[in-house]
Design an enzyme around this catalytic site. Structure first.
Site, PDB file in Angstrom:
ATOM      1  N   ARG A  16       0.826  -1.215   0.000  1.00  7.71           N
ATOM      2  CA  ARG A  16       0.000   0.000   0.000  1.00  7.71           C
ATOM      3  C   ARG A  16       0.862   1.268   0.000  1.00  7.71           C
ATOM      4  O   ARG A  16       0.535   2.256   0.650  1.00  7.71           O
ATOM      5  CB  ARG A  16      -0.980   0.005   1.174  1.00  7.71           C
ATOM      6  CG  ARG A  16      -2.073  -1.037   1.059  1.00  7.71           C
ATOM      7  CD  ARG A  16      -3.049  -0.953   2.194  1.00  7.71           C
ATOM      8  NE  ARG A  16      -2.455  -1.401   3.444  1.00  7.71           N
ATOM      9  CZ  ARG A  16      -2.953  -1.174   4.648  1.00  7.71           C
ATOM     10  NH1 ARG A  16      -4.070  -0.467   4.777  1.00  7.71           N
ATOM     11  NH2 ARG A  16      -2.360  -1.623   5.740  1.00  7.71           N
ATOM     12  N   ASN A 105     -17.054  -1.389  -7.688  1.00  5.25           N
ATOM     13  CA  ASN A 105     -16.934  -0.712  -6.398  1.00  5.25           C
ATOM     14  C   ASN A 105     -15.819   0.336  -6.418  1.00  5.25           C
ATOM     15  O   ASN A 105     -15.381   0.803  -5.369  1.00  5.25           O
ATOM     16  CB  ASN A 105     -16.665  -1.724  -5.272  1.00  5.25           C
ATOM     17  CG  ASN A 105     -16.780  -1.073  -3.903  1.00  5.25           C
ATOM     18  OD1 ASN A 105     -17.604  -0.195  -3.697  1.00  5.25           O
ATOM     19  ND2 ASN A 105     -15.937  -1.470  -2.965  1.00  5.25           N
ATOM     20  N   ARG A 481      -8.415   5.327  -0.441  1.00  5.75           N
ATOM     21  CA  ARG A 481      -9.211   4.444   0.420  1.00  5.75           C
ATOM     22  C   ARG A 481      -9.222   3.043  -0.159  1.00  5.75           C
ATOM     23  O   ARG A 481      -9.580   2.832  -1.322  1.00  5.75           O
ATOM     24  CB  ARG A 481     -10.636   4.983   0.518  1.00  5.75           C
ATOM     25  CG  ARG A 481     -11.553   4.148   1.394  1.00  5.75           C
ATOM     26  CD  ARG A 481     -11.468   4.584   2.835  1.00  5.75           C
ATOM     27  NE  ARG A 481     -12.500   3.918   3.609  1.00  5.75           N
ATOM     28  CZ  ARG A 481     -12.332   2.777   4.264  1.00  5.75           C
ATOM     29  NH1 ARG A 481     -11.166   2.165   4.247  1.00  5.75           N
ATOM     30  NH2 ARG A 481     -13.311   2.251   4.961  1.00  5.75           N
ATOM     31  N   HIS A 660     -16.521  12.232   3.346  1.00  2.00           N
ATOM     32  CA  HIS A 660     -15.298  11.920   2.606  1.00  2.00           C
ATOM     33  C   HIS A 660     -14.335  13.100   2.578  1.00  2.00           C
ATOM     34  O   HIS A 660     -13.240  13.000   2.045  1.00  2.00           O
ATOM     35  CB  HIS A 660     -15.635  11.476   1.180  1.00  2.00           C
ATOM     36  CG  HIS A 660     -16.456  10.232   1.133  1.00  2.00           C
ATOM     37  ND1 HIS A 660     -17.833  10.248   1.222  1.00  2.00           N
ATOM     38  CD2 HIS A 660     -16.116   8.920   1.053  1.00  2.00           C
ATOM     39  CE1 HIS A 660     -18.288   9.015   1.172  1.00  2.00           C
ATOM     40  NE2 HIS A 660     -17.271   8.186   1.071  1.00  2.00           N
TER      41      HIS A 660
END
Length: 720
Positions: A16, A105, A481, A660
């Site tokens: 990540r 998604n 995210r 957000h």
């Protein structure tokens, strides 16, 4: 030998790295130079992964947040003179609306033409994703850019489409690109004759480009595949996995016209290994008519980077492939021996994790199992007698901030370095704090905070049979995210009660109602990698029955409100509306199966976010919930238009705070959204809540925003 091509490899990095670099920059811990250097290194690793397996791939795919925003900047629709201004468009006060990318998604930032008749001009943005790129320069296509934008001037589609195409070609020529990889998946939408005519004229601009233009579509079939091959492009990429056989059928009659066929034979959206022998045979058949290049069907960023570090049950590992392994599949198709292909695909199609009692329970379902009685008009009266909620009741969507301490303790527990007793004590302490904060703020319906939950799907996956979690299988949802989609590999059932302990404890601390929080069956499916050996409808009913049992336990524990979140119900819908009825039939029935047998006085909530609700309102009304909460801030309340056209007789909570963004909205800004809504929705049916869960925010943002939210409700009560 078969040529191979791949695209869309994940930008996240095996550890990540993308997330850490960007968020470090936001926090002031990473300098701009360190950010750009780190992103360059990460992109180099991506390209090395490509080069190790396939013959070719696009360059310039890397973004700092979202490719649609980058395209808007390239076209000159927005300006950003610094990285700070770039990220303001992503997450600041004036951030662009966010919604789902086709039926996935992944969330993209929506270009907004409201009040604009732009004069497009090819621009090199502050984030130059094409620095040093010459071959296979990655661009979002003109049709996708416009079809996924909002508030286009009426009647200007064709003209704007041509201007976007012209500007993209200008940009490509000025940058000296030798060839272009053009992602234009909007061709799989149901396009009108007028739109096709506009496409033909706009794509004529690409005749000015001196090099190859390879056009890629994916996620479904193209209704007019012959028309696609007639456009002035060098190659056409089609999805031969998610096309329901329609692309393949058309390819039998399409005239190649000397153009390459990029055959999407490797699934870029699901993790199951391919039958490589069958794929090679298909490619050989297509090669009789086309110059064929084997590629992935859909971008690989929908998959985790690599199986390295994944923690999967015995027997499952040899059935799945992540992004790097999908590249390996392409390499094997081109270069592998028959023995290697058979060895790789030996577990394809075999059943795994069968539960006879679960199968029988689904088979024995009757129509009354999907019907809740009495009708809403009767049960709403009983619910109000029990709950005694004020006008404009206030609540949150479910989660509260997951602080570094919460994540640290949860990690210690997951690694076995903290006992169950100590972990439970810590979680109860966090729940108690959250209840106290809600009491002090004056909210009307509480939540327990979900401190024990890593993710709204993964948490339940860990407590269900037939679903595996991946350990390090991260995928980007939006921006930085990310989440870890579980793998549904077998029949699904509860191991036992999943959430009762925490919810019941929270309820014991207050006289206010505490919502039981569940993730619905469609969202669990949509945000997981679902098995393909049985119909998805059957998987949905299995999950719904497990949730039904959980709700029965809630009622025994005295929980009076249950929220079944279904934020993915729109995104999971097929791209082509002609296929909607069958999907929504089982999607709605699975939701109703969850709550069909609850008491009349038990109030059922659902939550949905970032969807085009107007398109699916008829199906939403069939779900038979009592209260729905939805996003309304980034869309500036435009969603109200959907409710102006129907007789919506349920209660609704419009999100008045965009969670957000770190921005704390004022009472006045929240009120602006509510006042428009109250012209359509009766005040007796109106709830006040944020857009979504608050796990990604900090308490320093959450408390003042919720204080303003409660103040708004009090002000509205006084006025009404």
């Amino acid at each position: 030998m078969i040529k191979t091509y791949a695209y869309g490899f994940p930008r996240l990095g095996k550890q990540r790295e993308f997330k850490r670099l960007i968020e470090g920059f936001w926090a002031g811990k990473v300098t701009e130079e360190e950010l750009l250097t780190g992103i360059e290194k990460l992109n180099k690793k991506r390209e090395e992964s490509y080069a190790a397996h396939v013959d070719n791939f696009p360059r310039g795919e890397m973004t700092l947040y979202d490719p649609m925003l980058d395209t808007a900047l390239i076209l000159g629709l927005y300006r950003a003179e610094s990285l700070e201004e770039y990220f303001q468009l992503c997450r600041g006060k004036n951030a662009l609306e966010m919604t789902k990318w086709f039926n996935t998604n992944y969330h993209y930032l929506v270009p907004d033409f409201e009040g604009k008749r732009p004069q497009f001009k090819a621009t090199v943005p502050v984030w130059d994703r094409h620095k040093g790129v010459k071959r296979n320069a990655h661009l979002i296509g003109p049709l996708t850019f416009l079809k996924l934008s909002k508030n286009l001037p009426e009647g200007a589609f064709g003209e704007l489409l041509k201007e976007v195409a012209k500007t993209l070609v200008d940009y490509a020529v000025e940058r000296g690109f030798e060839s272009i990889h053009l992602d234009d998946p909007a061709f799989v939408l149901e396009l009108s004759k007028e739109e096709w005519k506009a496409v033909e004229e706009a794509y004529g601009e690409f005749e000015r480009f001196p090099g190859d233009v390879n056009l890629f579509t994916y996620y479904d079939s193209v209704d007019n595949l012959a028309g696609l091959f007639e456009l002035p492009v060098s190659g056409v990429g089609v999805d031969l996995v998610h096309d329901r056989g329609e692309n393949l059928k058309q390819l039998k009659t399409v005239e190649p016209g000397g153009k390459k066929l990029f055959a999407g034979v490797i699934d870029g959206r699901n993790v199951w290994r391919a039958d490589l022998t069958a794929k090679r045979a298909l490619l050989a058949e297509l090669a009789e008519r086309f110059e064929v290049v084997a590629t992935n069907a859909a971008p690989l960023f929908h998959l985790p980077v690599s199986l390295a570090g994944a923690t999967l049950p015995e027997g499952l590992l040899e059935k799945v492939a992540f992004a790097e392994e999908k590249l390996k599949e392409l390499s094997l198709i081109a270069k592998g021996s028959d023995q290697e292909l058979n060895s790789w695909s030996k577990g394809v199609g075999s059943s795994f994790g069968e539960l006879k009692e679960v199968r029988e329970r689904v088979q024995n379902l009757k129509e009354e199992d999907f019907e809740r009685k009495p009708a809403y008009s009767e049960r709403v009266k009983k619910q109000q007698e029990v709950l005694k909620l004020p006008l404009f009741p206030t609540t949150t969507i479910g989660s509260f901030p997951q602080t570094e301490e919460v994540r640290r303790v949860r990690l210690l527990y997951r690694k076995g370095k903290l006992s169950q007793e100590d972990y439970d004590t810590f979680i109860r302490g966090e729940i108690a704090k959250a209840i106290q904060i809600q009491e002090e703020l004056g909210l009307d319906v509480f939540v327990h905070g979900e401190f024990e939950r890593t993710d709204m799907v993964e948490f339940f996956a860990e407590k269900m049979k037939g679903i595996a979690t991946t350990g390090n299988g991260w995928v980007i949802s939006y921006g930085t995210r990310c989440y870890r989609p579980p793998i549904i590999y077998g029949d699904v059932d509860r191991e036992g009660p999943m959430t009762i302990k925490e919810i019941a404890f929270a309820q014991s601390l207050t006289d206010k109602p505490v919502k039981g929080m569940l993730t619905g069956p469609v969202t669990i499916i949509a945000w997981s990698f679902v098995r393909e050996d049985i119909p998805t409808e059957e998987v949905a009913y299995q999950i719904a029955l497990a949730l039904k049992d959980e709700i029965a336990d809630y009622e025994k524990a005295g929980i009076k409100i249950v929220q079944i979140d279904e934020p993915a119900i729109r995104e999971k819908a097929p791209i082509k509306r002609r296929n909607w009825d069958d999907y929504f039939r089982w999607a709605v029935r699975s939701f109703r199966l969850c709550h069909s047998s609850v008491k009349p006085e038990t109030q059922i909530h659902t939550h949905m976010c970032y969807s085009e609700f107007g398109e699916i309102m008829e199906y939403i009304l069939q779900m038979d919930f009592d209260v729905i909460s939805i996003e309304a801030t980034r869309s500036k309340g435009d969603i109200i238009e959907a409710f102006e056209k129907v007789n919506f007789d349920r209660q609704i909570g419009l999100g008045v705070w965009d969670i957000h963004s770190p921005y704390v909205p004022t009472v006045e800004e929240m009120k602006e959204i509510v006042e428009r809504a109250l012209k359509v929705i009766p005040k007796e049916n109106f709830w006040i809540n944020p857009d979504c869960g608050l796990k990604t925010r900090r308490w320093e943002e959450v408390i003042p925003a919720l204080r303003n939210l409660v103040a708004l409700a009090k002000e509205l009560r006084e006025e009404q």
